[in-house]
Design a protein around this motif. Structure first.
Motif, PDB file in Angstrom:
ATOM      1  N   ILE A 107      -0.166   3.451   1.593  1.00  0.00           N
ATOM      2  CA  ILE A 107      -0.991   2.937   0.497  1.00  0.00           C
ATOM      3  C   ILE A 107      -0.309   3.346  -0.811  1.00  0.00           C
ATOM      4  O   ILE A 107      -0.042   4.532  -1.027  1.00  0.00           O
ATOM      5  CB  ILE A 107      -2.431   3.512   0.578  1.00  0.00           C
ATOM      6  N   PRO A 108      -0.022   2.378  -1.681  1.00  0.00           N
ATOM      7  CA  PRO A 108       0.720   2.707  -2.906  1.00  0.00           C
ATOM      8  C   PRO A 108      -0.175   3.246  -4.018  1.00  0.00           C
ATOM      9  O   PRO A 108      -1.385   3.055  -4.011  1.00  0.00           O
ATOM     10  CB  PRO A 108       1.316   1.353  -3.310  1.00  0.00           C
ATOM     11  N   MET A 109       0.452   3.887  -4.974  1.00  0.00           N
ATOM     12  CA  MET A 109      -0.219   4.308  -6.199  1.00  0.00           C
ATOM     13  C   MET A 109      -0.022   3.213  -7.235  1.00  0.00           C
ATOM     14  O   MET A 109       0.949   2.455  -7.165  1.00  0.00           O
ATOM     15  CB  MET A 109       0.414   5.591  -6.750  1.00  0.00           C
ATOM     16  N   HIS A 110      -0.900   3.159  -8.215  1.00  0.00           N
ATOM     17  CA  HIS A 110      -0.677   2.267  -9.353  1.00  0.00           C
ATOM     18  C   HIS A 110       0.563   2.781 -10.091  1.00  0.00           C
ATOM     19  O   HIS A 110       0.757   4.003 -10.213  1.00  0.00           O
ATOM     20  CB  HIS A 110      -1.900   2.278 -10.273  1.00  0.00           C
ATOM     21  N   PRO A 111       1.430   1.889 -10.585  1.00  0.00           N
ATOM     22  CA  PRO A 111       2.659   2.334 -11.277  1.00  0.00           C
ATOM     23  C   PRO A 111       2.414   3.349 -12.396  1.00  0.00           C
ATOM     24  O   PRO A 111       3.203   4.281 -12.577  1.00  0.00           O
ATOM     25  CB  PRO A 111       3.251   1.033 -11.822  1.00  0.00           C
TER      26      PRO A 111
END
Length: 198
Positions: free
Chosen positions: A96-100
């Motif tokens: 699950i990615p983080m917001h940039p």
């Protein structure tokens, strides 16, 4: 060897480094925390669960130091457990990615670092669209949340099985949004695996 390799990453006490044939033959990672600190983490023993540990005070402290105090070395703490559980995984693993903006603020992607430390291959397909956290919302607000993710540019989701990996599952909203996006984009199946269940 530096201090991090000879001392517990959490309490800084010297580690008991005993090399055994089993450790050498099974290619185990050297310990990064002491037995006393490891015992503070509560294993998740539920057979239905897809999480390794339960959320408790020790885990709260770990997450705070790892994510918010930006102690990237702590990615090693659970590398053996993650490696053991994911090394034979057939599905394509997607963290699950983080917001940039959040990633710039924290200086590293904590999900990626957990997998890298455990030597688990993964790919990135998703991009987070908001910096809001779901844990601060009530149930009704979570149900009305607009999509949290979009596919990265020029990404094609293949008709195969994917495994979403996140550090902690509390409300389930984040993982549900990512699952729906992948299934809608053509995935055959999406499963979930987390380090912690909240």
């Amino acid at each position: 060897m530096n201090k991090n390799e000879t001392h517990c990453l959490l309490c800084t006490q010297p580690l008991q480094l005993i090399t055994s044939w089993k450790a050498l033959l099974t290619k185990q990672f050297p310990p990064s925390i002491c037995e006393k600190c490891l015992a503070r983490f509560e294993r998740n023993t539920s057979h239905e669960s897809t999480s390794l540990y339960r959320y408790n005070e020790a885990m709260k402290d770990f997450l705070h130091q790892y994510k918010f105090l930006q102690d990237v070395a702590l990615a090693k703490v659970f590398r053996q457990e993650l490696h053991t559980h994911l090394k034979h995984e057939k599905a394509t693993i997607i963290p699950i990615p983080m917001h940039p903006e959040k990633q710039k603020e924290r200086t590293f992607s904590h999900m990626d670092e957990l997998l890298k430390s455990a030597k688990i291959p993964y790919i990135q397909l998703l991009e987070k669209t908001t910096t809001e956290t779901q844990s601060s919302k009530n149930r009704e607000e979570r149900l009305q949340t607009p999509p949290l993710f979009r596919l990265l540019p020029d990404i094609r989701v293949e008709y195969k099985e994917y495994l979403l990996f996140d550090d902690i599952q509390t409300t389930g909203t984040t993982l549900q949004h990512a699952t729906q996006l992948l299934l809608g984009a053509g995935a055959e199946n999406v499963r979930i695996f987390t380090l912690i269940s909240g």
